[in-house]
Write an enzyme that holds these catalytic residues in place. Structure first.
Site, PDB file in Angstrom:
ATOM      1  N   SER A 118       0.811  -1.218   0.000  1.00 22.50           N
ATOM      2  CA  SER A 118       0.000   0.000   0.000  1.00 22.50           C
ATOM      3  C   SER A 118       0.845   1.267   0.000  1.00 22.50           C
ATOM      4  O   SER A 118       0.333   2.347  -0.291  1.00 22.50           O
ATOM      5  CB  SER A 118      -0.929   0.013   1.216  1.00 22.50           C
ATOM      6  OG  SER A 118      -0.166  -0.025   2.409  1.00 22.50           O
ATOM      7  N   HIS A 139      -2.223  -2.736  -6.330  1.00 25.69           N
ATOM      8  CA  HIS A 139      -2.730  -2.474  -4.981  1.00 25.69           C
ATOM      9  C   HIS A 139      -4.254  -2.560  -4.935  1.00 25.69           C
ATOM     10  O   HIS A 139      -4.961  -1.669  -5.410  1.00 25.69           O
ATOM     11  CB  HIS A 139      -2.266  -1.095  -4.502  1.00 25.69           C
ATOM     12  CG  HIS A 139      -2.736  -0.764  -3.130  1.00 25.69           C
ATOM     13  ND1 HIS A 139      -3.107   0.513  -2.749  1.00 25.69           N
ATOM     14  CD2 HIS A 139      -2.915  -1.543  -2.027  1.00 25.69           C
ATOM     15  CE1 HIS A 139      -3.493   0.495  -1.486  1.00 25.69           C
ATOM     16  NE2 HIS A 139      -3.385  -0.736  -1.032  1.00 25.69           N
ATOM     17  N   GLU A 151      -5.140   0.145  -7.769  1.00 22.67           N
ATOM     18  CA  GLU A 151      -4.043   1.008  -8.211  1.00 22.67           C
ATOM     19  C   GLU A 151      -2.985   0.131  -8.888  1.00 22.67           C
ATOM     20  O   GLU A 151      -2.551  -0.871  -8.319  1.00 22.67           O
ATOM     21  CB  GLU A 151      -3.409   1.741  -7.035  1.00 22.67           C
ATOM     22  CG  GLU A 151      -4.302   2.785  -6.397  1.00 22.67           C
ATOM     23  CD  GLU A 151      -3.671   3.442  -5.186  1.00 22.67           C
ATOM     24  OE1 GLU A 151      -3.925   4.630  -4.973  1.00 22.67           O
ATOM     25  OE2 GLU A 151      -2.933   2.753  -4.431  1.00 22.67           O
ATOM     26  N   ASN A 189      -3.427   6.366  -0.430  1.00 21.61           N
ATOM     27  CA  ASN A 189      -2.808   6.499   0.890  1.00 21.61           C
ATOM     28  C   ASN A 189      -1.994   7.773   1.052  1.00 21.61           C
ATOM     29  O   ASN A 189      -1.602   8.127   2.158  1.00 21.61           O
ATOM     30  CB  ASN A 189      -1.940   5.271   1.205  1.00 21.61           C
ATOM     31  CG  ASN A 189      -2.777   4.126   1.724  1.00 21.61           C
ATOM     32  OD1 ASN A 189      -3.692   4.317   2.513  1.00 21.61           O
ATOM     33  ND2 ASN A 189      -2.494   2.925   1.257  1.00 21.61           N
TER      34      ASN A 189
END
Length: 389
Positions: A118, A139, A151, A189
């Site tokens: 992540s 991801h 992602e 993130n």
């Protein structure tokens, strides 16, 4: 075409990825070092698929088909025939590199090796391989079968052919792809940090209590969960680690500075729902505190958190982390934001965003509140992120 998929790690994420690939018709092998973990993964899949039958989403034949596409192995060599292997283990760079280095000795020359990390550097993970051009970040978001976004993160070493193939594969798996540059936190993130960080800052300043901050963002912003509810759901240890990782990776940029409040809760073992206590109590008969329903206070909280989120999204675009469309898709489909942040900026007005950020900077004189150069440029040019109808 990717027909055979290996998944390293049989935890919640690894099991979810395996389900996604198996549902799409791939033959999947799930690897874990412990047989008990593999058994648990198999039992979890049985439970999930049975629940889908109860809800009328699938029938028994589909359940049998999906389960038939998944097998379980307890050696990495068992993944030797995989066209694509996705790692979903602990967020520890050295452990991942060790696993990748060993895996490469078993798989074919043209097999793709991917990480579900992540926030760790894909380039660094790829450096453990003899053929780093085969490595890429994929991801998924938890729970992988339900969350639409994935992602895809090529490293500087990743070949164009591998990137294109993985984008096609993920689309074939009925997911929405957001292509991201290999920078700390990728899109979600990174961009989501202020949702937690600025809310914690507001709490630490004593401007509002936890229940009021959560209520404000849910009521005015339409977020499904408030930041403190969400941190308790994710786990304060996990959320703090991601924040710390991004902060360190960005050379201690104050925008990503972790909170002592969250650090102390993590140290105390108050990790949220999984421990029965976090920002809220989750034990039996626990009473949730009532928010202060002050509309003026609520508006100030919402505006402050929102503009910090918008600024982060704008800066991600400024630094070419991803396209505007992918950034907005990432936030709506990856973490269920009610609107894309760049679309939200257009709605609020770019000048409003710049003024709100400048007011915060003038108040605190901290680099944390610096306005993205892209927003200032857009005010000068009277432009928007998307065409307004």
């Amino acid at each position: 075409m990717i027909y055979k998929v290996g998944v390293i790690g049989s935890g919640t994420m690894g099991s979810g990825i395996a389900q996604v690939a198996a549902t799409a018709g791939c033959k999947v092998k799930v690897y874990d070092t412990k047989q008990v973990a593999l058994d648990k993964s198999k039992q979890a899949l049985e439970k999930v698929l049975s629940r889908l039958i109860e809800k009328g989403r699938i029938d028994q034949a589909e359940k049998t088909r999906i389960q038939g596409n998944i097998s379980y192995v307890d050696t990495l060599k068992g993944l030797s025939d995989a066209d694509l292997t996705i790692e979903a283990i602990i967020e520890n760079l050295e452990i991942k590199k060790k696993v990748f280095s060993e895996l490469e000795t078993y798989v074919s020359e043209d097999a793709i090796i991917a990480s579900n990390t992540s926030s760790l550097s894909i380039a660094s993970i790829a450096s453990s391989l003899q053929k780093p051009e085969r490595c890429i970040g994929i991801h998924f978001f938890n729970p992988a079968p339900l969350m639409k976004l994935v992602e895809v993160i090529p490293a500087v070493q990743t070949s164009t052919e591998v990137t294109e193939k993985i984008v096609d594969v993920i689309k074939d798996w009925k997911k929405v792809v957001a292509l991201a540059k290999d920078t700390p936190g990728f899109i979600v993130n990174r961009v989501a940090r202020p949702f937690y960080g600025e809310s914690l800052r507001i709490y630490e300043e004593g401007l509002a209590d936890i229940a009021t901050i959560d209520w404000s963002l849910k009521t005015l912003g339409g977020f499904r969960m408030g930041p403190f509810e969400l941190m308790d759901f994710i786990g304060n240890d996990i959320n703090y680690t991601v924040t710390e990782t991004v902060f360190n990776a960005f050379y201690y940029d104050p925008r990503y500075k972790p909170s002592f409040t969250q650090k102390r809760l993590s140290e105390a073992g108050y990790l949220g729902r999984k421990t029965g206590k976090g920002y809220y109590e989750y034990r039996e008969n626990a009473v949730k505190p009532a928010p202060v329903k002050d509309e003026i206070l609520a508006q100030s909280i919402f505006d402050r958190v929102l503009v910090m989120l918008i600024n982060e999204a704008a800066d991600a675009l400024f630094w070419n982390i991803a396209s505007a469309e992918d950034i907005d898709n990432a936030m709506t489909k990856g973490v269920n934001y009610p609107k894309g942040l760049l679309s939200w900026a257009d709605e609020k007005g770019i000048e409003w965003c710049v003024n709100a950020l400048d007011n915060l900077y003038n108040e605190y004189r901290e680099d944390r509140y610096r306005c993205s150069p892209l927003l200032r440029k857009m005010v000068r040019e009277n432009s928007t992120f998307f065409s307004l109808v």
